[in-house]
Write an enzyme that holds these catalytic residues in place. Structure first.
Site, PDB file in Angstrom:
ATOM      1  N   VAL A  73       0.873  -1.179   0.000  1.00  0.00           N
ATOM      2  CA  VAL A  73       0.000   0.000   0.000  1.00  0.00           C
ATOM      3  C   VAL A  73       0.908   1.226   0.000  1.00  0.00           C
ATOM      4  O   VAL A  73       1.907   1.259   0.708  1.00  0.00           O
ATOM      5  CB  VAL A  73      -0.904  -0.007   1.250  1.00  0.00           C
ATOM      6  CG1 VAL A  73      -1.616   1.333   1.417  1.00  0.00           C
ATOM      7  CG2 VAL A  73      -1.934  -1.131   1.151  1.00  0.00           C
ATOM      8  N   THR A 105       6.132  -1.533   6.185  1.00  0.00           N
ATOM      9  CA  THR A 105       5.026  -1.928   7.057  1.00  0.00           C
ATOM     10  C   THR A 105       5.217  -1.391   8.469  1.00  0.00           C
ATOM     11  O   THR A 105       4.265  -0.939   9.110  1.00  0.00           O
ATOM     12  CB  THR A 105       4.957  -3.476   7.114  1.00  0.00           C
ATOM     13  OG1 THR A 105       4.846  -3.968   5.785  1.00  0.00           O
ATOM     14  CG2 THR A 105       3.777  -3.937   7.942  1.00  0.00           C
ATOM     15  N   ASP A 127      16.026  -9.700   3.817  1.00  0.00           N
ATOM     16  CA  ASP A 127      17.288  -8.980   3.649  1.00  0.00           C
ATOM     17  C   ASP A 127      18.059  -8.804   4.957  1.00  0.00           C
ATOM     18  O   ASP A 127      19.241  -8.471   4.942  1.00  0.00           O
ATOM     19  CB  ASP A 127      17.020  -7.584   3.053  1.00  0.00           C
ATOM     20  CG  ASP A 127      16.617  -7.643   1.597  1.00  0.00           C
ATOM     21  OD1 ASP A 127      16.735  -8.736   1.003  1.00  0.00           O
ATOM     22  OD2 ASP A 127      16.199  -6.621   1.045  1.00  0.00           O
TER      23      ASP A 127
END
Lengths: 341, 341, 341, 341
Positions: A73, A105, A127
């Site tokens: 988003v 997020t 990562d």
């Protein structure tokens, strides 16, 4: 208690293990109710969800992906949706929200937390670049997948007398390249933290052939770039959504090294296999512990926090700190290993 | 500098990775000479060794076992050999000795260190029971192997509507059982740290069947024992060398549970597959870092120390502390998980 | 007897298993001598070899690559070297030569056999496209590696709601695509045997999304090409050595499908991981049997032949037949499966 | 058409792949209806079943076990239930029944077929002992699991200077032992087809140590027994249901070999891990093809038949032939390999 859980951002082995752990701890041990929002923040904004009881999480511990779905988003979209989210949380009678996701997020989580919503974050990134936790789940699986591929490529490189340039994930940090490269005994490791000098890299690989070896393995993070002026380089630019595009560094490196070394060089891009599928035992345990502790934090009212691993302990750290800075590979410390350029 | 390295005690994935790392760091980076003693302390006492150059460690990073061989030496035998060892170290002109081994090896290392020999230890145990390091290499591999087996057994248990009692390694501590059990979603985990009550265990498994489930997986450490008076139990005793014998706890548990539950129960003893073969990427990285830092410690004259993992850092801890006490599973902390008895 | 063995062409899991088996059967059972030529036919032409006793093949059964090295020799170069080869065979007193290789190698083997040299061939190709044997070793490993990658990609594709276009090996035949695609439950399989129509493929994948599914996996052989006029296509052409270059079919397909479907599509090119590393148990058994039977054929004087699998038996077929025609996927037979275009 | 499918007997990797393939072929391609009986023949006798549409088999291709459950039914029980079965088949309007199972299941299938029921069998056994098919699915997975374990045990055996006696599945036939032993390079393979002479086996292993080797791996089928008079042996007898119990041959062999050789010997019993969990790519493809062809056979009205692999083709063979005789290891043919006793 009534808890909402969601997964947001790219796929990461261990997401389902966190969801299962949240449900087990909340429902079985505390007698809570849990609901899962579909497709990340989108589900919260659109009030799209389903109930999660014990049966709903049966058999998902070892499964890759996320049973809740995920999506990205845009930050501005979420910023405009704070009041909506607050309304849905109130309507649903939620006492806590547990978002599981990466840097973006967690930034969104902080935004909602600052706006007064009861948030406990769970960090997620293959990562391993979140600074306030020793490790994130998904990383061990990504390193394992990359290492198994490198193990296989070694015999092929040797048989064909080649240089293999293997591109692994890591846009901004080189943790996967560093660990997989160490685990597989790569002959050079190239990370985003330090722009590489193509001349130095050529020399390093060339020395190996000069010493009579018949092949070399170079591991390179997808986000690695050459030092300015070091070689011509297509930086990839951005896509139509403004996201950074990959430069295809392995492909460009292999062409350049082939010419400079006079040896056959081939790129291998591992790609999405690193972020899908069943998690390693390590990641399942870490994900399970994160889920368990997120529920405990909710019950203790410790909102605005995120679970983190420190040594062998799970601790809580403020969301504010969590997303302050990327955890980068301390290149200087590894420099002496002579393979990180 | 001239460095001697040896591996002692049981097999453990990652031993070769340490040896390789010691040689790489010492020979390639420092210009040292390295020799490897054969079959552990025995090689030092009998002056049985060979030179280890870069070629000697070529291709061993991912290989299980140890190219130097290993053996167990009785403590009293080593105690009587201190002067001999000192003589060989002097004759060979060694500036440092790097023994890689478990509790017994590190105790021996301390003995020799106290006697003035230049020792830097590297801890090794698949059981993960050394208290001064967060983790030891080999543990992650053992947990992975056990987890993969549990993943496979689950579908079989379900198809046959059975209780499977799976015995994993761990004589004195339950770390492998705990982690593999969590990673695979076992329904009960039985560890040596807390003698189990057969009645409680039966009830726990029985509840599962009462709730309509068709199978159950119980993970049990080989060293687990019932609470006194809880059930008849053949404790195994000691073998002719005075070593503790395994009690065959899974076999005894499965007979007992079958009778009490009226459900088919089967023991599976994973055994030596947990300690052999190629290490996981995690263990290769940890072993490589331990080897690297052991050489650094030698160059800094920090003898009488042992490498250890703390968070994401490799540190040195005194051998004296290292072997003080076993690191046991904090059963109380895990009790709420409701599956550790 | 005195036997020469060599490996030629691209890497293939199982080469070392054949070499080991030849040496075991010849040396241990028959009391023969075995020598290995370095780097394929090049070693024979330049008389570059080494003795292979039992110790030389110790521990290589499960290792990828080939301890003898490999290279590609141009047919005309070999044709010009027949007399040289004959001379070396005479000088070395060889009674048999066992070349292990693919189509090109077997053609060369036939050439030398027709010239009177005592040849027993062993077929090798991960592509499984040699018509006179049910299967070749290396194929099972390639399919396994591709299937494991597909298993991992499925969860990622589902989480990201994407079409994944996975390119596997297979220049002229689609066996790897077909088997890996069947094993992993791919939603479309595109093989070189039948040029694909981009419209049909779009429709097939589109139907899936129309039915409410959130992702699709398309497996495509590297040698697949669109039906003429179906879509613009960069055919790759040939490289400076005149070898066919890959067209990058997955990359081109993903761009085209993304536009036509309006769904995110991503290419994944598995590449060389499919042909390196440890062989599966199946390939080790097949390779071992081939080596064993090649030695038997030599002892029976059955030259000009090649080992082949027929059902559960190893048989000998004339080299002349072996390289007559490619074994292609019978697309019509698989058409009804509705996923091969 | 209306088709009933059921799985019977022990767990076997690939069962779900057959079920999925039957449903896909029947429902998606032919427009048939499919129902699945629960827990094998029991489900048919008790008319316990559920509908199987495409969604019901979603995601099961790679999953171990069977979504339909399984059980063993005594032959006499089934014999008494023929009329019942016929009634349920009529009531449900079934045009075909596809039972998937081993020798016992196929005998039962023949019984029902002889009684006029429309049966197409699919053979299933990890032991690979059904004579009328080249291979059965599940076998490749069992061999792979055993081979991976043997790979791991080799380094441990070498480090500890031990004899490892590894017991694999195979009550009446030695196929798993033979293939896993060949794939892993075992030093002796002991199969049920030929009672072993403990003296010969001791000599074979002893020769290895005499030649300077430091370890040995012996693979033994669970059903292997010593030649009469060769050594004391607890044959296991039968359990309360009259089924043959395992003799624990690895345990008995290791005690005996330890004494005779004066070398440490250890048993490892692989057990149920060989028959559970995700199937190999090979087994998934074979299972998928069997399911596909079983549906075709039903549509062609070829009842009383069973699917079988012959070379690369799937064929149909009469159930009557299928269960005539066990397919045993042709020990004489393998004798020359010098490792099968």
């Amino acid at each position: 208690m009534r808890i909402g859980v969601l997964t947001s951002g790219g796929d990461c082995p261990g997401l389902n293990a966190v969801i299962r752990s949240v449900v087990h701890r909340a429902v079985a041990d505390h007698g809570d109710e849990v609901i899962g929002f579909h497709d990340g923040w989108k589900g919260l904004l659109e009030c799209d969800y389903r109930a999660l009881d014990l049966d709903a999480v049966n058999g998902i511990l070892a499964r890759g992906g996320t049973i809740l779905g995920s999506s990205r988003v845009r930050p501005e979209h979420l910023r405009g949706g704070v009041e909506q989210a607050r309304g849905h949380v109130a309507d649903l009678g939620l006492d806590a929200i547990i978002p599981i996701g990466g840097e973006g997020t967690l930034k969104a989580a902080r935004l909602l937390s600052d706006a007064g919503l009861p948030i406990v974050g769970v960090p997620k990134t293959i990562d391993n670049d979140i600074s306030s936790t020793d490790v994130t789940f998904g990383f061990d699986t990504a390193v394992m997948v990359a290492t198994e591929a490198l193990d296989r490529l070694k015999t092929t490189a040797e048989s064909h007398q080649r240089v293999m340039i293997v591109e692994v994930m890591g846009r901004h940090t080189g943790w996967i390249a560093l660990h997989a490269g160490m685990a597989a005994g790569a002959h050079a490791i190239v990370v985003p933290e330090r722009p590489f000098d193509i001349g130095e890299l050529t020399e390093l690989v060339g020395k190996r052939f000069a010493a009579g070896k018949r092949f070399a393995i170079v591991v390179v993070s997808e986000g690695a770039k050459p030092r300015e002026g070091s070689m011509e380089f297509d930086t990839g630019g951005t896509d139509v959504y403004g996201h950074e595009r990959f430069a295809g560094v392995a492909r460009q490196l292999s062409i350049e090294l082939e010419q400079r070394l006079g040896k056959e060089a081939r790129p291998v891009i591992l790609g999405h296999v690193q972020r899908g599928g069943t998690p390693t035992a390590y990641d399942r345990v870490l994900a399970t512990r994160f889920g368990w502790h997120a529920v405990e934090a909710a019950h203790q009212g410790r909102f605005g926090m995120m679970t983190a691993l420190r040594g062998t302990d799970i601790v809580l750290v403020p969301l504010a700190e969590a997303v302050d800075s990327l955890k980068t590979v301390p290149v200087d410390r590894y420099l002496e290993a002579e393979c990180v350029l």
